[in-house]
Design an enzyme around this catalytic site. Structure first.
Site: not given
Ligand SMILES: *Cc1c(COP(=O)(O)O)cnc(C)c1O
Length: 394
Positions: A73, A154, A182, A202, A204, A240, A328
């Site tokens: 993300g 988020n 999110q 993203s 994860h 890659t 934090c």
């Molecule tokens: C977690 C998050 C990101 C960052 O994504 P990553 O894959 O951890 O770099 C960006 N925007 C929002 C709203 C997120 O919750």
């Protein structure tokens, strides 16, 4: 008390079993480089990447040629802003509109772009974390090149009126970027209907692996590359391909699509149960975020007179993982920029806790969380100098 309850799914999620099983094959068996098209092993990798691309594209109603894989993300957010800024450099377009409650991947990128003479307007939000469409219209200038608004926040879960914002951007010929990290899997995303030009995703946050994400770039949108090098991703993003990660992302999206209705319905039920449980059992609390236009898995409360950090420590002792309002990361104790933007005072913002649910959470887990919070809040308030002061004044 060996109970372990993970309620921080906005930070990251466990990789789903099916996702991990699918990924494993691309470590052990199909480890070829997708650029090596002259032998089977390379072609297998390429096929897997393209299959994932189609899955992601279908899920947001895009064309597969409009999907690019990134390292997550943050990279997608950086690409959207820097890529648009550099494509417009010296063309008289040097203005960004975003909001005060974006992720730091957006806010810190805007700050960085100031060095290149790019100005940013940060839109306010109301007490629920909603942007105001009139304020957005007022902020548009002839120099505005991009409007970047997150689909869902988020921290407080508020879902923005993305389609209406998209209409405004489209009317003015301004590129519209949406951080949907999110929202993916929890809110219906349709890049055509919602007039979205760029969209960050993203893996994860939806049961996929860390370090992989996606970017939707509508055909014809002006944007420079962020990562230069080889010709991967049709010449738009070098390096890659992280084949096993991309496969994992694709599988996570496939599951998100398959389970969407059930997922949303069940999490909304659990979310409302937790919100009700806290409201009805603990006095002097404030629900942060919108009461209904919020992510199905997000609960965020401020507990007056006490510190979020202390609550987290006691929750951890009971085996519950949650998050406090002061994300934090820097070790600073500044309250969250999101909560402050909704108008919370510093004291109240400091007492904030975010619980984010997953499909692994049960009704009993919710009851346990409410009971545990009740005990913790009573204990901390009994020791709170602010609370005791307030009582004396009464
Ligand atoms: C977690 C998050 C990101 C960052 O994504 P990553 O894959 O951890 O770099 C960006 N925007 C929002 C709203 C997120 O919750």
């Amino acid at each position: 008390m060996s109970r372990k309850l993970y309620l921080d799914n906005a930070a990251t999620t466990r990789v789903k079993r099916e996702v991990k099983d699918e990924m494993d094959k691309y470590f052990d068996e199909f480890y070829g480089n997708p650029s090596s098209q002259l032998y089977e092993l390379g072609r297998k990798s390429k096929e897997a990447v393209e299959k994932a691309r189609k899955t992601v594209a279908d899920f947001i109603n895009a064309d597969e040629k409009e999907i690019y894989f990134t390292a997550g993300g943050s990279e997608s957010d950086n690409w959207a802003l820097k890529g648009t800024a550099f494509a417009n450099l010296n063309k008289g377009k040097n203005h960004i509109i975003t909001t005060k409650i974006e992720h730091h991947a957006i806010l810190h990128t805007c700050e960085y772009l100031e060095k290149f003479g790019i100005e940013t307007t940060y839109l306010n939000v109301d007490k629920y974390g909603m942007v105001d469409l009139e304020e957005l219209k007022q902020a548009i200038r002839p120099e505005t090149m991009i409007i970047s608004v997150m689909f869902a926040n988020n921290e407080i879960g508020t879902i923005q009126p993305i389609e209406q914002i998209g209409e405004i951007a489209r009317e003015h010929g301004i590129t519209f970027h949406v951080d949907a990290v999110q929202a993916l899997g929890s809110v219906k995303i349709d890049v055509k209907k919602q007039h979205i030009d760029l969209l960050s995703m993203s893996a994860h946050k939806i049961g996929g692996p860390k370090g992989v994400g996606g970017m939707f770039i509508r055909k014809g949108v002006k944007i420079d590359n962020l990562i230069h090098g080889g010709g991967q991703e049709r010449g738009r993003r070098a390096g890659t391909e992280g084949v096993q990660n991309i496969v994992g992302f694709g599988k996570a999206v496939e599951i998100a699509k398959r389970d969407f209705d059930y997922h949303v319905k069940r999490l909304t039920f659990l979310r409302n149960k937790l919100i009700g449980g806290i409201k009805n059992n603990i006095p002097d609390v404030v629900l942060n975020g919108h009461p209904t236009k919020r992510l199905p898995n997000n609960v965020n409360f401020s507990f007056k007179y006490i510190e979020g950090e202390s609550i987290l420590l006691l929750l951890d002792m009971e085996g519950i993982a949650a998050s406090s309002g002061s994300a934090c990361t820097s070790g600073s104790l500044d309250p969250s920029h999101v909560l402050l933007a909704t108008g919370l005072d510093h004291g109240t913002a400091h007492g904030s806790i975010r619980f984010t649910l997953s499909e692994e959470v049960t009704e009993e887990d919710i009851d346990f969380t409410v009971e545990t919070m009740k005990k913790i809040v009573i204990r901390l308030r009994a020791m709170s100098p602010i609370k005791n002061d307030n009582d004396l004044k009464k």
